[in-house]
Each structure stands twice: as C-alpha cells, then as structure tokens.
Write an enzyme that holds these catalytic residues in place. Structure first.
Site, PDB file in Angstrom:
ATOM      1  N   ARG A   1      -1.067   9.029 -10.017  1.00 13.93           N
ATOM      2  CA  ARG A   1      -1.048   7.809  -9.192  1.00 13.93           C
ATOM      3  C   ARG A   1      -0.385   6.640  -9.917  1.00 13.93           C
ATOM      4  NH1 ARG A   1      -4.135   7.518  -4.792  1.00 13.93           N
ATOM      5  NH2 ARG A   1      -4.424   5.300  -5.093  1.00 13.93           N
TER       6      ARG A   1
ATOM      7  N   ASN B   1     -11.025  -2.553  -5.364  1.00 14.50           N
ATOM      8  CA  ASN B   1     -10.270  -1.551  -6.124  1.00 14.50           C
ATOM      9  C   ASN B   1     -10.947  -1.146  -7.446  1.00 14.50           C
ATOM     10  OD1 ASN B   1      -7.047  -2.770  -4.972  1.00 14.50           O
ATOM     11  ND2 ASN B   1      -8.190  -0.995  -4.253  1.00 14.50           N
TER      12      ASN B   1
ATOM     13  N   ASP C   1       0.831  -1.208   0.000  1.00 14.32           N
ATOM     14  CA  ASP C   1       0.000   0.000   0.000  1.00 14.32           C
ATOM     15  C   ASP C   1       0.864   1.256   0.000  1.00 14.32           C
ATOM     16  OD1 ASP C   1      -2.361   1.413  -0.015  1.00 14.32           O
ATOM     17  OD2 ASP C   1      -2.724   1.212   2.137  1.00 14.32           O
ATOM     18  N   GLY C   2       0.314   2.318  -0.566  1.00 12.68           N
ATOM     19  CA  GLY C   2       0.982   3.621  -0.515  1.00 12.68           C
ATOM     20  C   GLY C   2       1.528   4.126  -1.837  1.00 12.68           C
ATOM     21  N   ASN C   3       1.254   3.426  -2.923  1.00  9.70           N
ATOM     22  CA  ASN C   3       1.765   3.870  -4.232  1.00  9.70           C
ATOM     23  C   ASN C   3       1.213   5.244  -4.613  1.00  9.70           C
ATOM     24  OD1 ASN C   3       2.898   1.355  -4.406  1.00  9.70           O
ATOM     25  ND2 ASN C   3       1.473   0.562  -5.933  1.00  9.70           N
TER      26      ASN C   3
ATOM     27  N   ARG D   1       1.881  -4.799   6.236  1.00 12.15           N
ATOM     28  CA  ARG D   1       1.189  -3.778   5.455  1.00 12.15           C
ATOM     29  C   ARG D   1       2.027  -2.509   5.499  1.00 12.15           C
ATOM     30  NH1 ARG D   1      -5.002  -2.321   4.501  1.00 12.15           N
ATOM     31  NH2 ARG D   1      -4.669  -0.571   3.089  1.00 12.15           N
TER      32      ARG D   1
ATOM     33  N   HIS E   1       2.270   3.441  -9.036  1.00 10.18           N
ATOM     34  CA  HIS E   1       2.055   1.999  -9.262  1.00 10.18           C
ATOM     35  C   HIS E   1       3.220   1.397 -10.053  1.00 10.18           C
ATOM     36  CE1 HIS E   1      -1.790   2.226  -7.434  1.00 10.18           C
ATOM     37  NE2 HIS E   1      -2.389   2.905  -8.392  1.00 10.18           N
TER      38      HIS E   1
ATOM     39  N   ARG F   1     -12.151   2.548  -8.030  1.00 11.65           N
ATOM     40  CA  ARG F   1     -11.270   3.670  -8.410  1.00 11.65           C
ATOM     41  C   ARG F   1     -11.653   4.189  -9.800  1.00 11.65           C
ATOM     42  NH1 ARG F   1      -5.448   2.414  -5.637  1.00 11.65           N
ATOM     43  NH2 ARG F   1      -6.320   1.808  -3.621  1.00 11.65           N
TER      44      ARG F   1
ATOM     45  N   SER G   1      -7.494  -5.462  -5.207  1.00 13.05           N
ATOM     46  CA  SER G   1      -8.564  -6.058  -4.404  1.00 13.05           C
ATOM     47  C   SER G   1      -9.897  -6.007  -5.134  1.00 13.05           C
ATOM     48  CB  SER G   1      -8.691  -5.317  -3.063  1.00 13.05           C
ATOM     49  OG  SER G   1      -9.385  -4.091  -3.238  1.00 13.05           O
TER      50      SER G   1
ATOM     51  N   ARG H   1       0.042   7.715  -2.666  1.00 16.12           N
ATOM     52  CA  ARG H   1       0.628   8.795  -1.858  1.00 16.12           C
ATOM     53  C   ARG H   1       2.072   9.075  -2.242  1.00 16.12           C
ATOM     54  NH1 ARG H   1      -1.249   6.059   3.505  1.00 16.12           N
ATOM     55  NH2 ARG H   1      -1.843   4.491   1.960  1.00 16.12           N
TER      56      ARG H   1
HETATM   57  C1  IPE Z   1      -5.470  -2.777  -0.210  1.00 17.98           C
HETATM   58  O1  IPE Z   1      -5.132  -1.438  -0.333  1.00 17.98           O
HETATM   59  C2  IPE Z   1      -5.419  -3.453  -1.538  1.00 17.98           C
HETATM   60  C3  IPE Z   1      -4.087  -3.599  -2.140  1.00 17.98           C
HETATM   61  C4  IPE Z   1      -2.959  -3.265  -1.601  1.00 17.98           C
HETATM   62  C5  IPE Z   1      -4.074  -4.194  -3.457  1.00 17.98           C
HETATM   63  P1  IPE Z   1      -6.236  -0.288  -0.508  1.00 17.98           P
HETATM   64  O2  IPE Z   1      -5.495   0.991  -0.581  1.00 17.98           O
HETATM   65  O3  IPE Z   1      -7.144  -0.613  -1.612  1.00 17.98           O
HETATM   66  O4  IPE Z   1      -7.065  -0.405   0.863  1.00 17.98           O
HETATM   67  P2  IPE Z   1      -7.899   0.691   1.651  1.00 17.98           P
HETATM   68  O5  IPE Z   1      -8.858   1.301   0.669  1.00 17.98           O
HETATM   69  O6  IPE Z   1      -6.930   1.677   2.169  1.00 17.98           O
HETATM   70  O7  IPE Z   1      -8.567  -0.080   2.737  1.00 17.98           O
HETATM   71  C1  IPE Z   2      -1.624   0.178  -3.305  1.00 14.44           C
HETATM   72  O1  IPE Z   2      -1.393   1.537  -3.342  1.00 14.44           O
HETATM   73  C2  IPE Z   2      -1.794  -0.421  -4.674  1.00 14.44           C
HETATM   74  C3  IPE Z   2      -3.174  -0.789  -5.011  1.00 14.44           C
HETATM   75  C4  IPE Z   2      -4.186  -0.786  -4.202  1.00 14.44           C
HETATM   76  C5  IPE Z   2      -3.418  -1.201  -6.387  1.00 14.44           C
HETATM   77  P1  IPE Z   2      -2.579   2.595  -3.330  1.00 14.44           P
HETATM   78  O2  IPE Z   2      -2.969   2.875  -4.736  1.00 14.44           O
HETATM   79  O3  IPE Z   2      -3.702   2.126  -2.463  1.00 14.44           O
HETATM   80  O4  IPE Z   2      -1.878   3.857  -2.704  1.00 14.44           O
HETATM   81  P2  IPE Z   2      -2.495   4.878  -1.653  1.00 14.44           P
HETATM   82  O5  IPE Z   2      -3.012   4.083  -0.509  1.00 14.44           O
HETATM   83  O6  IPE Z   2      -3.586   5.609  -2.366  1.00 14.44           O
HETATM   84  O7  IPE Z   2      -1.357   5.755  -1.281  1.00 14.44           O
HETATM   85 MG    MG Z   3      -4.133   2.386  -0.509  1.00 16.03          MG
END
Ligand code: IPE
Ligand code: IPE
Ligand code: MG
Length: 238
Positions: free
Chosen positions: A29, A64, A16-18, A184, A33, A67, A61, A20
C-alpha cells in the site's frame, strides 16, 4: 442575482485510492501512497492556469489511525519526507501552505516541519495549498466548540453573538473561503468526515479515477464540468 463565477475559487480533494492502485500492481500500500504524493505536485502546479486560488487536500483523517502500524508509520515518514523535499519548490512557486487538523497526536518532528513550512511560505501570494493532516470534520467542530465555550466562560464572547458568521472563526479553516467544489477520487461516494461545516453548499464530483492516476488533464475536465452547474444556494433563478 448575478451568475456565479464558472470557475471554482476553492477546490477540495479527498485523495482516495492509493491502496487499490498499489494492490492492482501487486505492490504494498505504501507504494501507492508514494505515487499519490508525487501527483500532488502536478495538481498544485496546475492550479494557477485553472483559476483555482485555494486547493485543500485530505492527506490523513482522524480515522486513519485505525490502519496497521506499518501503514501509519509509513505515511508519517512520507509526510516528513514530502515536506523536506518539496518545501523549497513550493516556496519558489509562490505557494502558501497551511495545515488543518489536530496536531496534538502528531509526532513533534512532523509538527516542526509543518510549522516551518507554514512560516516559510507565509509571505507567498500564489496558490493557497491547505493540507488536512489528522483532520476530521467532527473533531474540528468539536475543538472549535471547546474554544468557543472557553471564550464564553472567560467572558470574551457573549452567547448571543454565536452565529453562523462567528462560529466558523473558531474552525481550523477560519482564514479560508468555503470550498466551491469537492472532488473524491476512487469511486467512493462519501464524505468520510471531510470539511463537514464548510461544504454545506459545495458541488461534489465523485470520480472513478484512483488518486495516483489523477492527472492535470483529469483535473481540468472536472473543473470544466463545474462551469456547467447551476448553483442556486436555496434561491430560485430567474
Ligand atoms: C478518506 O479516505 C481520508 C483521506 C483521503 C485522507 P479513507 O479511505 O480513509 O475513507 P473511507 O475509509 O473509505 O471512508
Ligand atoms: C487514500 O488512499 C490515502 C489515505 C487515506 C492516506 P487509501 O489508502 O484510502 O486507498 P484505498 O482506498 O485503500 O484504495
Ligand atoms: Mg481509501
């Protein structure tokens, strides 16, 4: 009771965090990724030295899809490109790749690449890399229950045989051991529907590092901390 191994055999990661990470750099974004995808390679390569035999990563997920269309389409393109570009290297490094999640909603071109990579690496005996794509724990348990109900209806399974040993055979992860450690990144302390059944006794590490900054060094530190934990599984240690 023997002391548990101090190294996790199966590590699962919620990457998680790509978004941000990209935002902090004033970039879209998808830039985050792409940076995240590059990290995967290094983390997979680090596994043998750390004693990690199974690595499971959460890539997309079942939630997802909410989005924007641009982000979802960009992620699907990225997955296809990743498989095309990395297949040979994964094979050469003896990695066995599996995918978990519901393939029905994924486009056929992507599913073909996933099937191809699974087949290509099926004989490999090194790190077991499992990629969770269109994966949700509740969706997985529900699909498993549906298949189980079907087997009961067909007379293939006696309801009295349904137990916590037979049920997981219907899960996508049926050939994998349960994760010992779930990491995580990005500071969020939640599961977001990842490996709900399988993580019943996993240790959790929620770390602030954003996924594109998650280096093999950080990975090694987290694995090291796992060794300090006492896992009791409900029992009392002598
Ligand atoms: C969880 O991250 C799914 C993946 C890392 C693929 P999300 O960013 O989708 O989860 P939430 O929305 O913060 O719960
Ligand atoms: C996780 O990073 C990757 C996926 C869920 C595909 P995010 O896209 O959820 O990154 P943040 O949480 O918005 O920073
Ligand atoms: Mg996320």
């Amino acid at each position: 009771m023997p002391k548990e191994s101090t190294r996790p055999e199966h590590v699962a990661i919620i990457m998680d965090g790509n978004g941000r990470w990209a935002q902090m750099r004033g970039r879209p974004r998808l830039f985050g990724h792409a940076a995240g995808a590059r990290r995967v390679k290094e983390i997979v390569r680090a596994c043998p030295d750390l004693g990690v035999r199974y690595l499971t990563i959460f890539a997309f997920s079942t939630e997802n899809w909410k989005r924007t269309q641009t982000e979802v389409a960009g992620l699907m393109r990225l997955f296809k490109r990743y498989i095309r570009r990395e297949a040979q290297a994964l094979f050469d490094e003896n990695v066995r790749v599996r995918f978990i999640g519901d393939r029905v909603r994924l486009e056929p071109a992507l599913v073909d690449l996933m099937d191809g990579l699974e087949l290509m690496t099926a004989g490999n005996s090194g790190t077991n890399l499992t990629i969770a794509l269109n994966y949700g724990g509740r969706d997985e348990v529900t699909r498993a229950a549906r298949r189980l109900a079907h087997d009961v209806a067909m007379g293939k399974l006696d309801p009295r045989e349904v137990s916590d040993e037979t049920f997981p055979r219907y899960l996508d992860t049926h050939v994998l051991p349960d994760p010992d450690l779930v990491i995580r990144t990005s500071g969020e302390a939640r599961i977001s529907n990842f490996l709900l059944w399988q993580s019943a006794y996993a240790e959790y590490e929620f770390i602030d590092t954003l996924w594109p900054d998650f280096s093999p060094e950080v990975f090694a530190q987290v694995i090291g901390r796992f060794g300090q934990r006492e896992r009791r599984f409900g029992a009392v240690m002598a």
